[in-house]
Design a protein around this motif. Structure first.
Motif, mmCIF file in Angstrom:
data_model
loop_
_atom_site.group_PDB
_atom_site.id
_atom_site.type_symbol
_atom_site.label_atom_id
_atom_site.label_comp_id
_atom_site.label_asym_id
_atom_site.label_seq_id
_atom_site.Cartn_x
_atom_site.Cartn_y
_atom_site.Cartn_z
ATOM 1 N N TYR A 88 0.807 -1.217 0.000
ATOM 2 C CA TYR A 88 0.000 0.000 0.000
ATOM 3 C C TYR A 88 0.844 1.273 0.000
ATOM 4 C CZ TYR A 88 1.107 0.832 4.920
ATOM 5 O OH TYR A 88 1.780 1.096 6.091
ATOM 6 N N ARG A 106 -9.751 -4.517 6.771
ATOM 7 C CA ARG A 106 -8.290 -4.675 6.716
ATOM 8 C C ARG A 106 -7.800 -6.065 7.116
ATOM 9 N NH1 ARG A 106 -9.765 -0.889 10.531
ATOM 10 N NH2 ARG A 106 -9.627 -1.552 12.720
ATOM 11 N N TRP A 150 -0.714 -6.978 4.706
ATOM 12 C CA TRP A 150 -0.317 -5.645 4.277
ATOM 13 C C TRP A 150 1.205 -5.504 4.285
ATOM 14 C CZ3 TRP A 150 -4.053 -2.303 2.531
ATOM 15 C CH2 TRP A 150 -5.376 -2.658 2.800
ATOM 16 N N GLY A 200 -0.138 3.692 7.985
ATOM 17 C CA GLY A 200 -0.736 2.371 8.093
ATOM 18 C C GLY A 200 -1.082 2.009 9.522
ATOM 19 N N LEU A 221 -3.808 -1.015 10.098
ATOM 20 C CA LEU A 221 -3.439 -2.116 9.226
ATOM 21 C C LEU A 221 -2.545 -3.102 9.985
ATOM 22 C CD1 LEU A 221 -2.579 -0.226 5.904
ATOM 23 C CD2 LEU A 221 -4.802 -1.065 6.696
#
Length: 718
Positions: free
Chosen positions: A326, A352, A357, A407, A412
């Motif tokens: 991301y 999420r 991630w 984040g 996340l």
């Protein structure tokens, strides 16, 4: 043409005595032998033994290779095959792989030594690709069998194969047929000779007959066991990749060093950001540094909340978790341009926990040299003294830190030691930037980065960048600048056709490119008819090769026409149709992949240096390795290490890594696993009733017929 086969038969006692096998000690007949966990691979330059060696190599299974075509090679005799250690008979190899059932000249003492060795120690032999003949337990193909192509044929694992070494398969073994103009397979289909102790494990229908012929089977004779393979293959072909695991488990009895899994991980780059769209008129992507038309504005592709919902449901249906790399600035910029609204980010953040991630830097900035885009292609900008200008350490660190902070604020679930830079920048990129940005390693250290994504098409091996180790990622030919199938086909045609056909001419300049087109693809059907099958085949080939490296696509491919899904679904649906439930796809995250690649490299280095080895005596496997070295092993279910269960179940066995503690590791096999044979006492004359080892004449030439390809390398574009 009539063949005359000369057969020489020796008794086992005479062979043992003649070739010096260590069965004549005071302990012979009573002492369990030591069998080293190493495979002997005898090759002749053909693709079949090369493929088996590659399978052993990938798993980390030790082997010794002898090339029969090389002058000065070792001579295979009793002393080469066996000796004694501390008064105990030792078999140096747990299995033997030959190019065919007898690749040696008539009357060869080497083949006789191998036959005696296999009989004495119950060592199995794999005939990597042999002619169907009575000496291998099969009728000649002219007697109701078949010799020829199996392109496009679906072979099957038999009931015996499912109950035996190929139980990890659901039953179907499709032979590839990628190009009608290219012969991609050749096989002999036949049935066992009357009275032969032969069990077929994989068979196929005989063309024009209501019978089936063996392709892989076990032939038991004269106290020996041979796995008879009667089709040719190379290491890349799916028919071999499907059967490779079973070939190894058959020859080792499921007891060997090394381990393998079928892996599939998919990284989706640029999440929260937008990707610029391919311009079909300009044949470039406005917004990129190499697309300089001042009248062309970027046309962004960005996921929507509905695309997020589709990704979640797709994951649930296919049992795979996507890794989202991301860029937080993508959402910040979108909110600034839309009065604070970003429905995509809201949906992604709310869901999420459905994804993994990875930090992809805040703005996706280029972190290598400062780019001079006044020329096409771009070049590295230089200072007044001619030295390269580099993006600074602080700029790189800020990109990493800002994205991490964003984040974390969004909740996340991150592993902060993982990083993928935009375009894998900062690392060397040829031809413009032949070295890493010297500021990259210090910036990674500032942020405690230990795993750094790299481009497998540029750098397929792991390496260190300061405190970080790279994780090579496979690029898929599903382009970042395509949200619709028509755009993908247009760009594909531009890249892979000739200048005369309106293409870029890349293939003319680089004829080794494997994805070149003879003619442009049809806009309406080219994606589903050509690109999807090709990319599916390439990715599935990686999955079947014990290769944990991840693949990467972009968020644009999950938007609009969602063009990535036919490929991803093709890989997983195709896999599910081939494998049993006990052999699932393994879906590791980036740090786990990096760890796996790292310990493989350490193990491979230890084997090459002669620092690691293992042997079996009875139901005990002993592994000797330096302290701290991760040791891979595959064993039957129920095996233990220090009285605790060893490994994790996979493909009907248990396997895994365990660190060496500097003293020998002792693994115990379950009582149900047959022990190695105890050598019989040697005698100087035949013994009445003793089995004999038939040393047949050499096998007929079974090399690939003219017109059948020996090597087919499938790879994505750089």
């Amino acid at each position: 043409m009539k063949r005359t086969i000369r057969t020489t038969v020796f008794t086992v006692g005479a062979l043992i005595a003649a070739f010096g096998l260590p069965a004549g000690t005071a302990h012979a007949g009573t002492t369990a032998p030591r069998v080293d966990l190493r495979v002997l691979v005898v090759g002749d330059g053909g693709p079949a033994t090369d493929a088996i060696a590659a399978e052993l190599d990938a798993a980390g299974t030790p082997y010794t290779e002898i090339d029969l075509t090389q002058a000065g090679r070792p001579v295979i005799d009793g002393g080469f095959l066996a000796d004694t250690v501390d008064g105990r008979p030792r078999a140096r190899y747990q299995a033997v792989v030959l190019p065919n059932d007898n690749p040696f000249p008539a009357g060869s003492t080497e083949m006789a030594a191998l036959a005696a060795y296999e009989q004495t120690y119950a060592v199995p032999q794999v005939d990597a690709y042999t002619y169907a003949r009575p000496e291998a337990g099969l009728q000649y193909p002219v007697h109701g069998g078949y010799s020829g192509s199996l392109d496009g044929v679906r072979a099957s694992v038999t009931t015996a194969g499912r109950a035996g070494p190929f139980g990890y398969l659901d039953g179907s073994v499709p032979f590839e047929d990628n190009d009608p103009a290219v012969g991609e397979s050749y096989a002999y289909l036949s049935t066992p000779v009357a009275g032969a102790d032969f069990t077929s494990y994989v068979d196929a229908p005989v063309p024009g007959r209501a019978t089936r012929g063996s392709l892989v089977g076990e032939y038991r004779h004269d106290g020996r066991r041979e796995l008879v393979v009667t089709f040719v293959y190379n290491r890349y072909q799916p028919q071999f990749r499907l059967l490779a695991r079973g070939i190894v488990e058959w020859m080792t009895g499921g007891v060997h060093l090394g381990a393998s899994r079928n892996y599939f991980a998919v990284h989706v780059d640029d999440v929260f950001a937008a990707d610029d769209r391919w311009n079909t008129a300009l044949n470039c992507t406005p917004g990129d540094v190499d697309c300089t038309d001042p009248n062309a504005a970027p046309d962004p592709i960005r996921m929507t909340p509905a695309d997020v919902d589709h990704a979640v449901s797709w994951q649930q249906e296919h049992g795979l978790t996507l890794d989202f790399a991301y860029n937080g600035a993508g959402s910040v910029d979108h909110r600034e341009d839309h009065d604070g609204a970003d429905p995509l980010a809201d949906r992604l953040i709310a869901g999420r926990d459905a994804f993994r991630w990875i930090n992809h830097t805040y703005t996706h900035a280029f972190l290598g040299c400062v780019q001079d885009t006044s020329v096409v292609p771009w070049k590295c900008a230089t200072a007044a003294d001619g030295t390269t200008r580099w993006v600074s350490r602080n700029e790189i660190a800020d990109e990493i830190t800002a994205n991490r902070v964003w984040g974390e604020a969004a909740g996340l679930p991150l592993e902060n030691e993982e990083l993928v830079t935009g375009e894998h920048s900062g690392m060397k990129v040829l031809p413009q930037q032949p070295v890493d940005n010297p500021n990259l390693a210090p910036a990674l250290d500032d942020n405690d980065i230990t795993w750094l994504g790299s481009d497998n098409s540029r750098e397929p091996e792991q390496r260190s960048v300061g405190p970080a180790t790279t994780v090579p990622r496979y690029p898929m030919n599903v382009f970042y600048n395509a949200g619709r199938a028509a755009e993908q086909v247009d760009e594909y045609n531009w890249i892979y056709t000739s200048r005369a056909q309106g293409g870029s001419g890349i293939c003319e300049d680089n004829p080794a490119t494997t994805t070149c087109l003879a003619a442009p693809l049809e806009p309406a059907t080219g994606y589903t008819g050509h690109i999807v099958p090709l990319e599916t085949r390439i990715a599935l080939g990686h999955v079947l090769s014990n290769d944990p490296r991840p693949h990467f696509i972009h968020q644009s491919n999950l938007a609009e026409d969602r063009i990535a899904y036919p490929v991803l679904s093709g890989v997983l649906d195709g896999y599910a149709a081939l494998f049993a439930d006990d052999t699932p796809v393994v879906n590791p995250r980036m740090s786990e992949i990096g760890t796996e690649l790292g310990r493989r490299a350490a193990w491979r280095n230890a084997l090459e240096a002669g620092q690691a080895a293992a042997y079996r005596i009875g139901d005990t496997v002993t592994v000797e390795a330096p302290a701290g070295l991760p040791v891979p092993a595959t064993l039957p279910t129920g095996s233990t290490l220090n009285d605790a269960a060893f490994g994790a179940p996979y493909a009907g066995l248990v396997s895994g890594w365990t660190p060496s503690v500097g003293t020998p590791l002792t693994l115990t096999l379950p009582a149900s696993v047959p022990a190695p044979a105890v050598p019989a006492p040697a005698v100087s004359a035949p013994v009445a009733g003793a089995p004999s080892a038939a040393v047949t004449g050499p096998a007929p030439d079974t090399r690939v017929p003219a017109g059948v390809t020996e090597q087919v390398v499938s790879s994505a574009r750089d």
